[in-house]
Design a protein around this motif. Structure first.
Motif, PDB file in Angstrom:
ATOM      1  N   HIS A 119       7.439   5.088   8.127  1.00 29.80           N
ATOM      2  CA  HIS A 119       7.486   6.397   7.329  1.00 29.80           C
ATOM      3  C   HIS A 119       8.142   7.503   8.045  1.00 29.80           C
ATOM      4  N   ASP A 173       2.557   1.273  -1.011  1.00 31.39           N
ATOM      5  CA  ASP A 173       3.721   1.908  -0.704  1.00 31.39           C
ATOM      6  C   ASP A 173       4.739   0.876  -0.052  1.00 31.39           C
ATOM      7  N   HIS A 174       4.206  -0.439   0.195  1.00 34.89           N
ATOM      8  CA  HIS A 174       5.016  -1.171   0.486  1.00 34.89           C
ATOM      9  C   HIS A 174       5.250  -2.571  -0.284  1.00 34.89           C
ATOM     10  N   ASP A 215       3.432   0.240   9.894  1.00 34.12           N
ATOM     11  CA  ASP A 215       2.692   1.175  10.064  1.00 34.12           C
ATOM     12  C   ASP A 215       1.732   1.061  11.505  1.00 34.12           C
ATOM     13  N   HIS A 231       2.506  -5.954   5.322  1.00 31.38           N
ATOM     14  CA  HIS A 231       1.133  -5.815   4.786  1.00 31.38           C
ATOM     15  C   HIS A 231       1.408  -5.405   3.346  1.00 31.38           C
TER      16      HIS A 231
HETATM   17 ZN    ZN Z   1       2.848   2.706   4.519  1.00 33.01          ZN
END
Ligand code: ZN
Length: 296
Positions: free
Chosen positions: A263, A105-106, A206, A101
């Motif tokens: 994570h 943070d990706h 996630d 996605h």
């Molecule tokens: Zn994430």
């Protein structure tokens, strides 16, 4: 295919074990678990974590809310591009990037690989383009995406993977690598499954955040991460539904199936031990390692 596990970002939110289930101090430790896959079509990166530009100019790239809430650590040596060079490759060897996605943070490292084709679900790119609502505006900073030259988008369908809709035959990629549709966290969220020849590896991104959401019969998750998942889910009911379906599949086929999320630092440490130097370098930063702490 050789698979390297890379941690391309580190976040230390306040909350300690209420977030990660193992930290003794006031802050937790969350990774950005990415994969670098050596294939006969060149290097394939699965997710990018944070990029060099995020590290150099965080406030012009990232939402201040997430910089502080997640306490994003600004360490350029964690970026995928630095770790790939440390492994002895050139960033130009990365021909394809497969994105679970497009959260900040990706996707932060995408622009460190200007020559790569970026594969993503169509609904995800549309959501990042529209940025509807407060959370969407903060989670999809356009500065991370606007210089990507080659997008390749997909709709779910064309195959199944353990009951989930899948996209097989991604353009230019080996058939062992496919998208598994797992929406909920975001509109076009997907896992990436890799047939390693000795079992399936699923980067579930996630779909879940804590290892015991997968390896226990029912959902076990610290309160901090529960709240964070609720906050960040575009459709929380769908997120939990897909998480529960994946838990079922995983519990039935543990031997043949390795599943990990983005994570969870303990999951990362366990898988990185099968990987190469940069991941080990990261593990040494966490003293003692997350695995030791979790098993202590
Ligand atoms: Zn994430």
């Amino acid at each position: 295919m050789r698979v390297h596990h890379l941690n391309c970002g580190l976040m230390r939110p306040v909350g300690g074990s209420l977030f990660d289930g193992f930290s003794k101090g006031p802050t937790a430790e969350l990774t950005c678990h990415c994969l670098l896959v050596e294939t006969d079509r060149g290097l394939v990166l699965v997710d990018t974590g944070f990029g060099l530009r995020d590290m150099a100019r965080p406030y012009s790239r990232l939402s201040p809310i997430f910089i502080h809430l997640d306490r994003i650590q600004l360490d350029p040596d964690l970026t995928a591009v630095r770790q790939i060079v440390a492994l002895g490759f050139s960033p130009r060897d990365v021909r394809h990037i497969v994105m679970t996605h497009l959260d900040f943070d990706h996707a932060g490292g995408l622009e460190d690989f200007p020559d790569a084709t970026v594969h993503v679900m169509e609904a995800e790119l549309e959501a990042a383009w529209r940025r509807d609502g407060i959370i969407a505006r903060e989670r999809y900073p356009w500065e991370q995406l606007d210089e990507v030259q080659h997008w390749m988008t997909y709709r779910p369908g064309g195959g199944r993977w353990y009951g989930f809709e899948a996209v097989r035959e991604l353009a230019g990629l080996p058939p062992e690598l496919l998208f598994v549709s797992l929406p909920g966290h975001t509109t076009g969220h997907a896992g990436v499954a890799i047939d390693t020849g000795s079992g399936w590896l699923l980067h579930a991104a996630d779909t879940y955040f804590f290892r015991h959401e997968m390896d226990r019969p029912g959902r076990v998750c610290p309160p901090g991460l529960r709240a964070y998942q609720r906050l960040m889910a575009t459709d929380y009911e769908l997120h939990l539904y897909n998480q529960a379906r994946l838990r079922e599949v995983y519990q039935e086929r543990r031997g043949a199936l390795t599943v990990f999320c983005t994570h969870d630092a303990v999951e990362f440490d366990a898988l990185a031990q099968r990987s190469s130097a940069p991941a080990e370098a990261w593990s040494r930063r966490t003293v003692p390692s997350a695995v030791e702490r979790a098993t202590a």
